[in-house]
Scaffold this active site. Structure first.
Site, PDB file in Angstrom:
ATOM      1  N   HIS A  75       0.809  -1.092  -0.051  1.00 40.20           N
ATOM      2  CA  HIS A  75       0.020   0.062  -0.024  1.00 40.20           C
ATOM      3  C   HIS A  75       0.807   1.277  -0.070  1.00 40.20           C
ATOM      4  O   HIS A  75       0.535   2.223  -0.880  1.00 40.20           O
ATOM      5  CB  HIS A  75      -0.926  -0.022   1.376  1.00 40.20           C
ATOM      6  CG  HIS A  75      -1.525   1.362   1.532  1.00 40.20           C
ATOM      7  ND1 HIS A  75      -2.898   1.742   0.767  1.00 40.20           N
ATOM      8  CD2 HIS A  75      -1.427   2.477   2.122  1.00 40.20           C
ATOM      9  CE1 HIS A  75      -3.282   2.806   1.236  1.00 40.20           C
ATOM     10  NE2 HIS A  75      -2.399   3.180   1.960  1.00 40.20           N
ATOM     11  N   GLU A  76       1.856   1.478   0.905  1.00 41.76           N
ATOM     12  CA  GLU A  76       2.668   2.477   0.950  1.00 41.76           C
ATOM     13  C   GLU A  76       3.431   2.423  -0.239  1.00 41.76           C
ATOM     14  O   GLU A  76       3.772   3.591  -0.704  1.00 41.76           O
ATOM     15  CB  GLU A  76       3.676   2.361   2.119  1.00 41.76           C
ATOM     16  CG  GLU A  76       2.868   2.339   3.387  1.00 41.76           C
ATOM     17  CD  GLU A  76       2.097   3.357   3.646  1.00 41.76           C
ATOM     18  OE1 GLU A  76       2.238   4.720   3.242  1.00 41.76           O
ATOM     19  OE2 GLU A  76       1.099   3.340   4.272  1.00 41.76           O
ATOM     20  N   HIS A 121       1.545   4.505  -2.781  1.00 39.37           N
ATOM     21  CA  HIS A 121       1.931   5.987  -2.807  1.00 39.37           C
ATOM     22  C   HIS A 121       3.099   6.401  -3.396  1.00 39.37           C
ATOM     23  O   HIS A 121       3.060   7.494  -4.129  1.00 39.37           O
ATOM     24  CB  HIS A 121       1.980   6.510  -1.239  1.00 39.37           C
ATOM     25  CG  HIS A 121       0.646   6.235  -0.500  1.00 39.37           C
ATOM     26  ND1 HIS A 121      -0.332   6.954  -1.165  1.00 39.37           N
ATOM     27  CD2 HIS A 121       0.311   5.851   0.629  1.00 39.37           C
ATOM     28  CE1 HIS A 121      -1.388   6.688  -0.423  1.00 39.37           C
ATOM     29  NE2 HIS A 121      -1.000   6.100   0.798  1.00 39.37           N
ATOM     30  N   HIS A 156       3.216   8.980  -6.546  1.00 40.91           N
ATOM     31  CA  HIS A 156       4.094  10.121  -6.649  1.00 40.91           C
ATOM     32  C   HIS A 156       4.985  10.165  -8.074  1.00 40.91           C
ATOM     33  O   HIS A 156       5.010  11.279  -8.640  1.00 40.91           O
ATOM     34  CB  HIS A 156       5.087  10.008  -5.568  1.00 40.91           C
ATOM     35  CG  HIS A 156       5.847  11.246  -5.349  1.00 40.91           C
ATOM     36  ND1 HIS A 156       7.036  11.277  -4.755  1.00 40.91           N
ATOM     37  CD2 HIS A 156       5.699  12.763  -5.772  1.00 40.91           C
ATOM     38  CE1 HIS A 156       7.794  12.681  -4.923  1.00 40.91           C
ATOM     39  NE2 HIS A 156       6.861  13.465  -5.373  1.00 40.91           N
TER      40      HIS A 156
END
Length: 229
Positions: free
Chosen positions: A99-100, A103, A107
């Site tokens: 999940h991270e 991100h 980006h």
């Protein structure tokens, strides 16, 4: 200054949802933290594989202190994973780590809602605490003008919580799909890891609901919803 019991009418639904979300997130994470992945990869390795599969490079993956303090810092392109995620090969760890990593992929691909949320951070850091100061001053001196200034400042926090929803949902969607295509987990394991992400998403929904209800309370106290003949 006094505490308004009517505030509970607006705050209670958000509070109950937040408590449920926290319980659900913690219990789901702890449950699947006892289920090891068949691949045996750790959270840190899973995040690295996901980034590689997405063609994203230059992201540092480091361990950070705390429980579920995992986050991606776009300012220095660093993915920070908690100890229970960084070195664990559980389905919970893999789900959170991917999940991270989602991100970081957002980006790299200039995902609009993420860029908007990042641009709001320095503004919110100033306006959010100022909103309560203006509202308190307005209530103390019975000045609607100060209360309105506080409400306008608070709207930034509401906007931030709403923008966060598509950011978090999209990161989880990327993780669920790519952790399978990248060979990190099987489809069945992905469903289990996804339960952790679904529970975590509830915390962001609860934050958005709470901020909206608080805004409605302020507007109600100002008589915005009063009927006018």
């Amino acid at each position: 200054m006094y505490f308004d019991p009517a505030y509970f009418i607006f705050a209670l639904p958000g509070l109950l949802l937040a408590l449920w979300a926290q319980f659900k997130t913690k219990s789901t994470f702890e449950h699947y933290s006892r289920v090891a992945s068949r691949s045996g990869v750790t959270g840190a390795e899973a995040a690295q594989r996901l980034l590689f599969a997405a063609g994203v490079s230059g992201v540092k993956i480091v361990e950070t202190d705390g429980f579920l303090t995992d986050h991606y810092d776009p300012s220095c392109r660093t993915l920070r994973l908690s100890p229970d995620v960084y070195g664990s090969s559980s389905l919970s760890a893999i789900g959170v780590a991917c999940h991270e990593a989602g991100h970081a992929i957002q980006h790299a691909h200039n995902y609009g809602p993420l860029e908007m949320r990042s641009s709001l951070v320095p503004v919110i850091n100033i306006t959010s605490p100022m909103s309560y100061i203006f509202i308190a001053i307005g209530a103390f001196f019975a000045s609607p003008a100060f209360i309105w200034i506080g409400i306008i400042c608070f709207c930034g926090a509401v906007l931030f919580s709403l923008v966060t929803l598509p950011v978090e949902y999209n990161a989880s969607s990327r993780a669920k799909e790519m952790m399978v295509s990248a060979g990190i987990v099987s489809s069945q394991e992905s469903n289990s890891a996804g339960e952790v992400l679904n529970a975590a998403f509830l915390t962001y929904v609860a934050a958005a609901v709470s901020s909206l209800l608080t805004l409605l309370y302020y507007l109600w106290r100002l008589g915005v919803f009063s009927r006018r003949d």
